[in-house]
Design a protein around this motif. Structure first.
Motif, PDB file in Angstrom:
ATOM      1  N   LEU A 265       0.836  -1.202   0.000  1.00 41.17           N
ATOM      2  CA  LEU A 265       0.000   0.000   0.000  1.00 41.17           C
ATOM      3  C   LEU A 265       0.871   1.252   0.000  1.00 41.17           C
ATOM      4  N   LEU A 266       1.988   1.199   0.704  1.00 43.92           N
ATOM      5  CA  LEU A 266       2.879   2.354   0.731  1.00 43.92           C
ATOM      6  C   LEU A 266       3.857   2.321  -0.439  1.00 43.92           C
ATOM      7  N   GLY A 267       4.227   1.104  -0.863  1.00 48.21           N
ATOM      8  CA  GLY A 267       5.251   0.959  -1.894  1.00 48.21           C
ATOM      9  C   GLY A 267       4.751   1.248  -3.297  1.00 48.21           C
ATOM     10  N   ALA A 268       3.531   0.826  -3.609  1.00 47.52           N
ATOM     11  CA  ALA A 268       3.023   0.992  -4.972  1.00 47.52           C
ATOM     12  C   ALA A 268       2.989   2.458  -5.400  1.00 47.52           C
ATOM     13  N   PRO A 269       2.467   3.361  -4.564  1.00 43.46           N
ATOM     14  CA  PRO A 269       2.497   4.768  -4.995  1.00 43.46           C
ATOM     15  C   PRO A 269       3.914   5.274  -5.233  1.00 43.46           C
ATOM     16  N   PHE A 270       4.836   4.823  -4.407  1.00 44.95           N
ATOM     17  CA  PHE A 270       6.223   5.248  -4.582  1.00 44.95           C
ATOM     18  C   PHE A 270       6.797   4.743  -5.902  1.00 44.95           C
TER      19      PHE A 270
END
Lengths: 286, 354
Positions: free
Chosen positions: B336-341
């Protein structure tokens, strides 16, 4: 270190790119390789540096400094000759440096870091260098005209700046043979001349063999001691520059009419391109 | 001396000074990260699902706590923190090595599909007891074997006569990864036993909830060996980012380096997936952030990734255990945090990647 090449052949798949090349090159020479696009110049350079494996023929080095090679490599020596194929990758990098045609660097190393990579094959020589050689890296950067770039990242450089960095890196390798693939590509005129003067100085003062692939007939005629003229994987003519760079040869290989004159001021040949050859009918015609 | 005074450099001393300044900066970052790691390690013992006050935790350490608190602190919280640190460190270093090897800042174990391969191996071991020969190590060993097979398959698909190209590698990774993802779902679909199914699903989401000291010891050895191999090859990794031809011309033994690093990578990812399941994006985010911060020199970046990865994973695990009434699987959280990054990098760097 002398280089002797005998009946060198190379094929990409079924297409034979090098069709039996034989020549030798001695230390202290600047050897220019000229020819049309796709005639096998770069392939030849890659074969010499063991990046490509020849399908036939031999590339041998003679008169080399034994102290730089590891024992494993020295076991392969026969009659003072060593086939480059038998030299380990690391040992080859100690004597041969190459500046390749294109470089794509995606990681943001600084210029200084990139140039220091040239010392990979002999880290001790740089780290434990005697006093007079301590400023080796600095001298290389200065000679290649890359000093003002040290703070920049390599992936932000222009084509010509990157070329200078790569030349500095090759000099850090402290090679006895320097292979240059289109070294003046992307360089502005002043850096072209500086580079060629550096190259001739390396050859004459430090007895280094320089092999240079180029399209620039003017620079080749002016700075090379010997020329190999290639056409479609074969050598058309090889010899001293004045013997090879004739109006007739250039007409045959490059399909251009040239005026070749001796120039006293530059102490060499001056090539002027006049136009296309009379019987040239466009690309693809024989 | 200030950096500006050294420009343009006028002697070798100036160059040495530039190198020294860069080194001190990296060492400063490393020391800073070590302090943070220790602090978070310490603090995270005090937070958790069970309601234990800091005083009670200290009592446990002094050997005066009651048996429930002692058990929770020493057998649940501490191994869990230790495992998350090892896995975070391992995945970050593995991702860093992948990115150098493939000259691509977007490569990572999960993008290249080897995490899916490792999860499939772990699932095989759980569902059918394959590899029972290796006893309590069976899940780890199977994860490692399948991880390495996946790596070889991806590499074989992406390698043509002219070498391995980045785009083929990523496409092959996506294809092979989704194949093994499918195979894992296939296994899960045909398993009858609810308990087995539950632990299989647990693997695919990633969690540290069931980690014990044995897991920690096994993973520490496996991941430790892998990380050590990569660290010892850091100079070669630096040169490999230039491309195979230039690296070879500078004297790097490419087949040896590539094999060692890929083996180490498979070892790390196999070891991590075995105890925590698939946790994505750590290997992508951490090396990327610190490469822009301290530069891509892998001699320092490797050490930095160890601590930064451990910090990231410990913090994620704290959030996973405490953010909601029930525990959030950590693999879900990092995605959830990694995909946007990931999207952010793609948008920002799209001109440089291919």
């Amino acid at each position: 270190m002398e280089l002797e090449i005998n009946d060198l052949r190379f094929s990409y798949g079924s297409k034979e790119t090098l069709k039996g090349l034989t020549f030798n090159a001695r230390p202290g020479e600047v050897l220019g390789i000229l020819g049309e696009n796709g005639c096998g110049k770069t392939t030849l350079l890659k074969c010499i540096n063991s990046l490509l494996k020849p399908s036939d023929g031999r590339i041998e080095i003679l008169d080399f400094d034994q102290s730089v090679f590891s024992e494993k490599t020295l076991e392969k020596v026969q009659d003072g000759r060593l086939n480059v194929r038998d030299v380990s990758t690391k040992d080859l990098a100690k004597t041969m440096a190459v500046v390749s045609q294109s470089a794509i660097i995606s990681f943001p190393f600084t210029v200084l870091e990139a140039v220091m990579m040239g010392a990979y094959s002999k880290p001790n020589e740089v780290r434990n260098a005697p006093k007079e050689k301590k400023d080796h890296v600095f001298n290389c950067l200065r000679d290649a005209g890359a000093l003002e770039l040290v703070h920049r990242n390599v992936n932000e450089l222009s084509g010509g700046e990157l070329r200078r960095v790569m030349i500095a890196r090759a000099l850090v390798q402290n090679p006895t043979t320097l292979l240059l693939d289109e070294p003046t590509l992307h360089l502005d005129v002043i850096h072209q001349i500086e580079l060629m003067e550096l190259v001739t100085e390396l050859a004459s003062k430090h007895n280094i063999l320089v092999i240079m692939v180029t399209h620039d007939m003017m620079l080749a005629a002016r700075y090379c001691d010997k020329i190999i003229l290639m056409e479609k994987g074969r050598i058309v003519e090889t010899g001293p520059t004045e013997q090879v760079m004739t109006e007739k040869n250039l007409d045959e290989v490059f399909h251009v009419r040239c005026r070749v004159q001796k120039d006293e001021e530059i102490k060499g040949l001056n090539v002027t391109i006049v136009g296309r050859s009379k019987n040239y009918r466009g690309f693809g015609s024989e | 001396m200030k950096a500006d005074d050294l420009f343009p450099p006028t002697s070798q001393n100036d160059l040495d000074e530039i190198v020294r300044q860069k080194r001190s900066k990296s060492i400063f970052v490393i020391i800073f990260l070590i302090i943070i790691t220790a602090t978070i390690c310490f603090c995270s013992i005090f937070v958790g699902y069970a309601d234990i006050s800091p005083r009670e935790v200290i009592e446990v350490w002094m050997g005066k706590g009651n048996w429930q608190n002692t058990y929770i602190v020493e057998q649940i919280r501490m191994p869990r923190i230790a495992c998350s640190a090892v896995v975070g460190a391992g995945l970050a270093v593995a991702g860093m090595a992948m990115q150098a090897l493939f000259k691509n800042p977007l490569a990572s174990p999960s993008v290249l599909g080897i995490s899916s391969g490792a999860a499939f191996g772990a699932n095989l071991a759980i569902a059918f007891g394959i590899g029972a020969f290796f006893g309590s190590y069976s899940v780890s060993v199977m994860a490692f074997i399948c991880c390495f097979i996946t790596l070889l398959v991806v590499f074989a698909i992406a390698t043509t006569r002219h070498g391995t190209t980045t785009i083929l590698l990523l496409l092959a990774g996506v294809a092979v990864g989704s194949f093994f993802g499918g195979m894992t779902s296939f296994l899960q679909y045909f398993v009858d036993d609810a308990d087995v199914l539950q632990s299989m699903v647990y693997w695919s989401m990633g969690s540290f909830a069931k980690c014990d000291w044995l897991d920690f010891k096994v993973s520490l050895i496996i991941v430790g060996v892998g990380v050590a191999v990569i660290m010892l090859r850091s100079k070669e990794l630096n040169l490999l980012t230039l491309g195979d031809e230039q690296a070879k011309a500078l004297g790097v033994n490419i087949p040896l380096t590539r094999t060692l690093v890929l083996l180490a990578d498979a070892l790390i990812v196999g070891g991590c997936v075995a105890i925590s399941g698939t946790i994505g994006f750590v290997g992508l985010i951490i090396p990327h952030i610190f490469r822009t911060l301290v530069g891509p020199n892998h001699s320092y970046l490797g050490i930095i990734c160890v601590f930064a990865g451990a910090i990231f994973m410990m913090v994620m695990d704290i959030i996973a255990r405490n953010s909601m009434a029930t525990e959030v699987p950590i693999g879900v959280l990092t995605s959830l945090l990694g995909a946007p990054f990931f999207v952010y990098i793609m948008r920002k760097k799209r001109n440089e990647i291919w």
